[in-house]
Design a protein around this motif. Structure first.
Motif: not given
Length: 255
Positions: A183-193, A220-224, A195-206
């Protein structure tokens, strides 16, 4: 990759080869999120060396100093400083306690290093040490090629895992990494109430298949938790302005 919507098996040649369907019917473009990993011919003899290492910080315990384990961010910072300071060869490391290299570091390098790094906020200089305990194991990249060419039947999980760790290093400086999620560090969280928010990232695997290794990438979406102080977080979590009505809320809910 292109496939045909309408397969025509009736137009095979006299030898029973029905490959003619490849050019019959409507062409469809299929997009995939698997990207092939190519190796040079000289990669066949590559050997990965796995070392057990530890990074510690010198801290004051009462009236004396002692060494303590570092957190993940400190470990990465110290390893980068030591690698640059001592002119290490190409190495990479995981989130825990292992260092990987393409040569045996115990033959040319010391087993203990120290450095000083200033804290970003306070400016205080902290002393760290980096310890190489021992060579744990070696892995041959050749095992991946042997599996692809069906010379061995057992899938070589460890070399693939080490390659995954190597690919992570390209993202770790500007990403928040959680296992194989980024998940990119400087990305803004979308508030979901609450005190948490979701952010767009990605999954990477071989993924290692019969055609060779591929890099699989998925959104991949993550909740922080939001970057709130304690009062802000409690206000959001309770959906109640405790700054304005805190005393009334405490009396009616806890006493």
């Amino acid at each position: 990759m292109s496939v045909n919507k309408n397969r025509d098996d009736s137009k095979g040649d006299s030898d029973g080869d029905n490959d003619s369907y490849k050019c019959v019917g409507q062409r469809i473009d299929v997009y995939t999120n698997h990207f092939p990993i190519k190796f040079s011919e000289r990669s066949n003899g590559t050997v990965f060396y796995q070392f057990d290492v530890k990074v510690e910080i010198l801290m004051l315990d009462g009236s004396w100093h002692s060494w303590h384990s570092c957190n993940r961010d400190e470990r990465l910072q110290v390893l980068k400083a030591i690698i640059q300071q001592e002119h290490f060869p190409f190495v990479w490391y995981d989130d825990e306690k292992y260092l990987y290299a393409k040569e045996d570091l115990t033959l040319k390098f010391k087993k203990k290093y120290q450095c000083e790094i200033s804290h970003e906020i306070t400016g205080q200089k902290n002393k760290y040490r980096f310890l190489i305990f021992n060579l744990v194991k070696t892995y041959e990249l050749q095992s991946i090629f042997d599996f692809i060419q069906k010379r061995i039947l057992v899938r070589p999980h460890d070399p693939v895992r080490i390659l995954e760790t190597l690919f992570k290093q390209t993202q770790i400086s500007n990403m928040i990494t959680i296992e194989s999620q980024f998940f990119p560090k400087p990305q803004r969280l979308d508030d979901i109430g609450c005190g948490t928010g979701i952010v767009l990232g990605f999954y990477q695997g071989i993924v290692l298949g019969e055609c060779g290794p591929t890099l699989n990438i998925n959104n991949k979406f993550g909740c922080f938790y939001q970057n709130y102080n304690l009062v802000q977080f409690i206000t959001c979590y309770l959906n109640y302005n405790i700054r304005k009505h805190g005393e009334f809320y405490m009396k009616n809910n806890f006493f």
